[in-house]
Each structure stands twice: as structure tokens, then as C-alpha cells.
Scaffold this motif. Structure first.
Motif, short mmCIF file in Angstrom:
data_model
loop_
_atom_site.label_atom_id
_atom_site.label_comp_id
_atom_site.label_asym_id
_atom_site.label_seq_id
_atom_site.Cartn_x
_atom_site.Cartn_y
_atom_site.Cartn_z
N UNK A 98 37.78 39.33 45.30
CA UNK A 98 36.34 39.09 45.41
C UNK A 98 35.98 37.76 44.76
N UNK A 99 35.00 37.09 45.33
CA UNK A 99 34.55 35.83 44.77
C UNK A 99 33.49 36.09 43.71
N UNK A 100 33.41 35.17 42.77
CA UNK A 100 32.42 35.28 41.71
C UNK A 100 31.18 34.53 42.14
N UNK A 101 30.04 35.22 42.12
CA UNK A 101 28.81 34.53 42.49
C UNK A 101 28.49 33.48 41.42
N UNK A 102 28.08 32.32 41.90
CA UNK A 102 27.77 31.22 40.99
C UNK A 102 26.45 31.48 40.27
N UNK A 103 26.32 30.88 39.15
CA UNK A 103 25.04 30.84 38.47
C UNK A 103 24.39 29.49 38.81
N UNK A 104 23.12 29.37 38.52
CA UNK A 104 22.43 28.08 38.65
C UNK A 104 22.46 27.56 40.09
N UNK A 129 31.46 29.21 35.52
CA UNK A 129 31.37 30.65 35.28
C UNK A 129 32.65 31.15 34.58
N UNK A 130 33.78 30.59 34.97
CA UNK A 130 35.06 30.93 34.35
C UNK A 130 35.08 30.47 32.90
N UNK A 131 34.60 29.25 32.68
CA UNK A 131 34.50 28.73 31.32
C UNK A 131 33.59 29.62 30.48
N UNK A 132 32.45 29.96 31.02
CA UNK A 132 31.46 30.72 30.26
C UNK A 132 32.00 32.10 29.89
#
Lengths: 68, 324
Positions: A53-59, B125-128
Motif C-alpha cells: 500500500x502507498x502512504x498518503x502524502x501530507x501537505x 512522511x518516512x522521515x517524520x
């Protein structure tokens, strides 16, 4: 214990050092096998058609297709 | 077709469905933006902390260093272009979620995790998420970044960070445009925001022959650092090696680096180093008050350390940094 001591005494000089080298090589093999298994599991997932699964981006935000 | 606008960096990429941002690693899937590299580092190494470079943070310790593919700048002379100027499909990636990064860092005896090599902005996001777990586990979080990030994401990340090395590549927009397809002010803003947040900051300037190696270039950088960031912010002048689109240039001459160091110290900076080269005095830390040799380094290896509780052992001057 006596048997073990006899075994040690009958080994040629350097045998214990060889055991230590073997143990070291075993440790290296264990360490690298972890990375190898990681890659293998990734390939197997690909073969099975599973994508992680992909990680949804923030910002970010939804945007109109028109700029300006 | 639903576009998205990425707000992570000043580019503000407007990305159509199925498209990616300029960094190559953030993609619009069905109207949502996703990271393509979360938990997928293509570079994982245990390095001496001095290599990051951090000369005023936990000397002689090792740092568990990670990076993914991609970057939101496109420097012609990028020293890590084989991963920064590639999409993740073209790099050899591991499956290493945040908790595994922390576990492996602890297992390797590292005292910190460094988010580095390409740029941690684009694997934000990985860094955070990793840095939250790392802090909980007692590890320090070190960022090495070109600083091309918007204020809001940086502000969210700051509470997890302990130290940051920011690349200030040049001191004009024209330089940033020609070299990196970027702009200068966001980078300077990043340095000031990190300082304001109480994060330890060191600065790196890659000195590229014929691009930013004139006296006035070095002087401009040194004056800005002294005036706005502080004279006690360490600055590393790093040697350029011909790479990527600048293979026509020579490596930075040693004399150029020595000159840069001299100019910066004449402008009042107290801790100025020469990097990517073994340079004798340029690798060492000296007391700004009595000139005592405090930390001697042979490349990345610390050979002498005369700090006592973060102070000069001779005169007692406190030397800024994170010493334990």
C-alpha cells in the motif's frame, strides 16, 4: 567434559582459531541473509501481484486543472 | 480528472491524475497524493557522524543513514545524482519501514539516524514517522537537506529533530536557477526556522569551480551566516568532484578550499571546516578564544579530543554543539 577436553587436545594447532572463523562467517551469513530474505519477499509479493500500500502524502490539496 | 497541488516544497507542483511531482516520488492516484518511497530506502549505511557532516554533534559516534530516490532540486553537479535524479523504479530499494529503521539503528549501535544523501524533504512522511519512533527510542534525528521546503511542513518536523545540516549552495537566485532549478530564499528561511526552533545547525557549501568559488561568493555566504544565523554556526566548505552534468569541471582545488576557509574566518565565523578532503587544520576544531586545538580529525576519524563537558579544557570556553 573429559571427552571434550580430549577432543580439543587432539585437534591440530589453529583448529580453535578455525572454529572462531567459522562462527564469524556464520554470523555474517545470518546478517546478510536478513537483507536477502527481505529482497526475496519483495520479489514474491511482486510475483503474486501484490503491491504494497502507498502512504498518503501530507501537505497537499485538491486543485483545479487550470493554473492561475 | 482531479488535479492535486503538492504543498511540501516551494515548487507547488500541480499534478494531474496519474502524474508525479517534479521530485519523481509523489504521485496523484485517483485524486489523492501519495509518496512512492515511504519505507523504501535505496541507500542504507552506518556512517561516522563526521561524514554527514556534523562536527559538533556526538563526535566519534555512528549514524544510521538512509535515503530514498528522488529530489526536488536538480543540481547539475549533484554528488548523489545516481539516486537523487532517478525515480524509484530505477533504484534498488529495500523494504524498511520506520520501526525497522529504528530497530536496525539500535542493533548497529548507532546513536542517531541521519536522513540524508538525496533529500529528506521528498521522503518527508518516512522521515517524520521514523523520527518520531527514533526519538522515543533515545536516538537523535539528524537532517541533511538542501532546505527547499515550505514553512508548514518544516514547522511540523522540527520538534522531532535534534540537528540539521543545510546546504547553502550559493547566494543568488540566479545561481540557484542555473545550478539547481530552484530559488534561494526558501533555503535561507529554512536555516533561520531551524535556528529559531532550537535545532543545532551546521551549513555545507559545495564549492564548484567557476560557479561559486569567487571571493565575493564566499564572502556573501559568510556574511549572511554571521549576520543572520550566528558566528558560531559551523560552516563546511566541501570539495566538488566532477559528477552528473559537470564532468567537464575539475575537482575543487585544495587552495580554493583553503582560501574559502580563510575568507569565512576573516568575516568572523568561528568554526569553518573543509570537507570531502583530508586537509589538516581544515578538519580540526579550535577554541575561538585561545586558539587551543580542541578536536583533531584525520578525515572522518577523530584523533584527539580536548573538550571537557563541552568546554575548552584550557580556558573553559563553552563550545556550542551536542557533545553527549
Amino acid at each position: 567434559m573429559e571427552t571434550k577436553l580430549d577432543e580439543l587436545q587432539t585437534r591440530p594447532a589453529g583448529e580453535n582459531a578455525g572454529l572462531d572463523r567459522r562462527d564469524f562467517l556464520k554470523l555474517c551469513a545470518v546478517a546478510t541473509s536478513g537483507l536477502f530474505l527481505n529482497k526475496v519477499s519483495g520479489w514474491l509479493n511482486l510475483l503474486a501481484g501484490q503491491k504494497p500500500p502507498l502512504k498518503e502524502a501530507r501537505f497537499y490539496r485538491r486543485a483545479d486543472h487550470l493554473a492561475g | 480528472m482531479q488535479h492535486v497541488e503538492c504543498l511540501l516544497c516551494p515548487r507547488h507542483c500541480r499534478i494531474p491524475e496519474g502524474g508525479r511531482g517534479d521530485c519523481r516520488v509523489r504521485a496523484n492516484v485517483d485524486g489523492k497524493l501519495f509518496s512512492l518511497v515511504y519505507g523504501k530506502p535505496c541507500a542504507v549505511h552506518v556512517d561516522p557522524i563526521e561524514k554527514k557532516p556534523f562536527f559538533h554533534v556526538l563526535p566519534t559516534s555512528t549514524s544510521f543513514s538512509i535515503a530514498t530516490a528522488g529530489c526536488n532540486l536538480h543540481c547539475k553537479g549533484c554528488q548523489n545524482w545516481t539516486i537523487s535524479q532517478r525515480p524509484p523504479e530505477e533504484t534498488d530499494n529495500l523494504d524498511l519501514p520506520p520501526e525497522a529503521v529504528v530497530r536496525e539503528a539500535l542493533r548497529a549501535g548507532c546513536r542517531s539516524i541521519a536522513y540524508t544523501y538525496s533529500d529528506p524533504v521528498i521522503f518527508y512522511e518516512y522521515t517524520f514517522d521514523t523520527s518520531v519512533l527514533a526519538r522515543q527510542a533515545g536516538l537523535l534525528n539528524l537532517l541533511h537537506t538542501a532546505g527547499y521546503i515550505e514553512k508548514a511542513p518544516l514547522a511540523d518536523l522540527c520538534p522531532e529533530l535534534h540537528a540539521a545540516n543545510v546546504d547553502i549552495k550559493g547566494m543568488t537566485d540566479d545561481f540557484y536557477h542555473r545550478m539547481s532549478r530552484g530559488t534561494l530564499q526558501p533555503v535561507l528561511d529554512c536555516v533561520l526556522a531551524l535556528k529559531k526552533a532550537g535545532i543545532w545547525v551546521e551549513i555545507t557549501n559545495l564549492v564548484v569551480p567557476t560557479w561559486n568559488d569567487r571571493d565575493e561568493d564566499i564572502r556573501a555566504l559568510a556574511r549572511w551566516v554571521r549576520t543572520y544565523a550566528g558566528k558560531d554556526v559551523p560552516v563546511h566548505f566541501s570539495r566538488f568532484w566532477p559528477m552528473h552534468e559537470l564532468t567537464n569541471l575539475p575537482p575543487t582545488p585544495e587552495d580554493t578550499l583553503a582560501r574559502a576557509r580563510k575568507i569565512a574566518m576573516a568575516e568572523g565565523l568561528q568554526y569553518v571546516y573543509i570537507g570531502n578532503i583530508q586537509s589538516g587544520n581544515g578538519n580540526n576544531t579550535y577554541c575561538p578564544d585561545d586558539g587551543q586545538l580542541l578536536i583533531a580529525r584525520d578525515g572522518y576519524e577523530v584523533t584527539e579530543n580536548h573538550l571537557v563537558d563541552g568546554k575548552c579544557e584550557r580556558c573553559g570556553t563553552a563550545i556550542p554543539g551536542i557533545w553527549k
